[in-house]
Scaffold this motif. Sequence first.
Motif, PDB file in Angstrom:
ATOM      1  N   LEU A   1       0.905  -1.289   0.088  1.00  0.00           N
ATOM      2  CA  LEU A   1       0.087   0.160   0.007  1.00  0.00           C
ATOM      3  C   LEU A   1       0.774   1.386   0.079  1.00  0.00           C
ATOM      4  O   LEU A   1       0.540   2.227  -0.670  1.00  0.00           O
ATOM      5  CB  LEU A   1      -1.074  -0.201   1.291  1.00  0.00           C
ATOM      6  CG  LEU A   1      -1.796   1.043   1.435  1.00  0.00           C
ATOM      7  CD1 LEU A   1      -2.665   1.517   0.308  1.00  0.00           C
ATOM      8  CD2 LEU A   1      -2.606   0.988   2.936  1.00  0.00           C
ATOM      9  N   VAL A   2       1.722   1.485   0.954  1.00  0.00           N
ATOM     10  CA  VAL A   2       2.878   2.340   0.926  1.00  0.00           C
ATOM     11  C   VAL A   2       3.476   2.676  -0.677  1.00  0.00           C
ATOM     12  O   VAL A   2       3.304   3.684  -1.045  1.00  0.00           O
ATOM     13  CB  VAL A   2       3.905   2.360   2.062  1.00  0.00           C
ATOM     14  CG1 VAL A   2       4.924   3.404   1.893  1.00  0.00           C
ATOM     15  CG2 VAL A   2       3.274   2.263   3.330  1.00  0.00           C
ATOM     16  N   SER A   3       3.643   1.441  -1.117  1.00  0.00           N
ATOM     17  CA  SER A   3       4.783   1.776  -2.125  1.00  0.00           C
ATOM     18  C   SER A   3       3.559   2.182  -3.489  1.00  0.00           C
ATOM     19  O   SER A   3       4.040   3.012  -4.404  1.00  0.00           O
ATOM     20  CB  SER A   3       5.426   0.283  -2.903  1.00  0.00           C
ATOM     21  OG  SER A   3       4.406  -0.630  -3.050  1.00  0.00           O
ATOM     22  N   VAL A   4       2.479   1.622  -3.606  1.00  0.00           N
ATOM     23  CA  VAL A   4       1.349   2.046  -4.613  1.00  0.00           C
ATOM     24  C   VAL A   4       1.231   3.627  -4.298  1.00  0.00           C
ATOM     25  O   VAL A   4       0.756   4.381  -5.363  1.00  0.00           O
ATOM     26  CB  VAL A   4       0.161   1.251  -4.548  1.00  0.00           C
ATOM     27  CG1 VAL A   4      -0.902   1.845  -5.185  1.00  0.00           C
ATOM     28  CG2 VAL A   4       0.382  -0.359  -4.905  1.00  0.00           C
ATOM     29  N   ALA A   5       1.055   3.928  -2.986  1.00  0.00           N
ATOM     30  CA  ALA A   5       0.469   5.256  -2.606  1.00  0.00           C
ATOM     31  C   ALA A   5       1.377   6.351  -3.257  1.00  0.00           C
ATOM     32  O   ALA A   5       1.380   7.360  -3.399  1.00  0.00           O
ATOM     33  CB  ALA A   5      -0.006   5.291  -1.405  1.00  0.00           C
TER      34      ALA A   5
END
Length: 394
Positions: free
Chosen positions: A93-97
């Motif tokens: 999620l952090v990487s996508v965001a």
Amino acid sequence: MASNSKNLSQGANFSQGTIAVRGGLNTDDQFGSVVPVITPSTCYRYEEFATPRKFDYGRKSNPSRRLVEETVAKLEGGVDAILTNCGMSAIHLVSVALLGPNDVVVAPHDCYGGSYRLFNSLSQKGYFKTKFVDQSDPAALKEALSLKPKLVLVESPSNPLLRVVDIAEIARQAHAVGALVLVDNTFMTPILQKPLELGADIVSHSGTKFLNGHSDLLAGILVFKDQQLATDVLWWANNIGTSTSSFDSYLLLRGLRTLAARVRLQQENAQKVVEYLTNHPKIAKVFHPSIPTNLGHDIAKKQQKGFGSLLSFELVGDADVMPKFLQALNIFTLAQSLGGVESLICHPATMTHSGISAEARKTAGISDQLLRISIGLEDINDLLGDLEQALAQI
Ligand code: PLP
């Protein structure tokens, strides 16, 4: 008459043990139940036309999840948190965001195998670029930061070699080039390490591990220092759907109540196992932050409140001894997780780190003779006795 018992958000600034025990208690206004109710509903009735309540749809948020988020945010000293369905989805999620095709993430060369695989595979697909680096090597770190990364992942102590890096120093250098710092605090928990106080922007956990502590659910959590960042990442959480079930959220909150007590006793047991293995002739090397020769021992003394209950060691001998030893153990279960009340043993090369090439494992120092132990809450004499009888058989 007003109730005598308040919930955490109404109370004073309590210590961590208290926060963990009392998270979500006394939040039910309808019946006054002390333990919070589970809210399985996926949708929430609008007050009236165009007027949603606090919750509207369960993919974005729900009351059960929110209680865990508030409790862990308090424990980590953050402003907000997002609970996800496992540790990997939290990191994903952090990487996508945060990352786009031209962005660089700097990650430890010896990070958790799943994180390594995630960053490596997404980079191969062109989602972003990853630079794996030995963060304990100042020159290598400097070179990696010269790529002007958007995100720096830190994992300390590392998995499985328990190497410790200086979170405050890495955060300082990362911020100087404009990067955000994400610290995976799964191994330490907020009881033993507070990365946000050391300069991190986001803390992640595999809630599957110590936070729950009973090896019966999967969860991940992100804790933020900055509300705007949390809000932006929550938009993405709702967008891609990283939600945890209400029942798992309830179980996780229940597990959290014993976190401080578990972490302390598991650590106490681990220290005795480290001392036992360090002096054993059939053990070539022991890895634990408490050992003065362990990489980063002095930093651990300064940035951690304890050395933790994970350790690893190399067996003396050739490939034959490994299956023999593992077969001989009666208590330590061969399984790839950690942080539960039960002691587990894992062979990283064929289990947690099998998704990494043999060459990358070699670079990270993960040999085929290496075993990782997660010490549980069993009686210490039984744990030592089990190791003793198994080592006598090889
Ligand atoms: N981070 C660390 C340090 C881990 O050890 C693990 C799993 O072992 C994860 C993240 C991923 O967590 P999960 O298995 O809940 O997806």
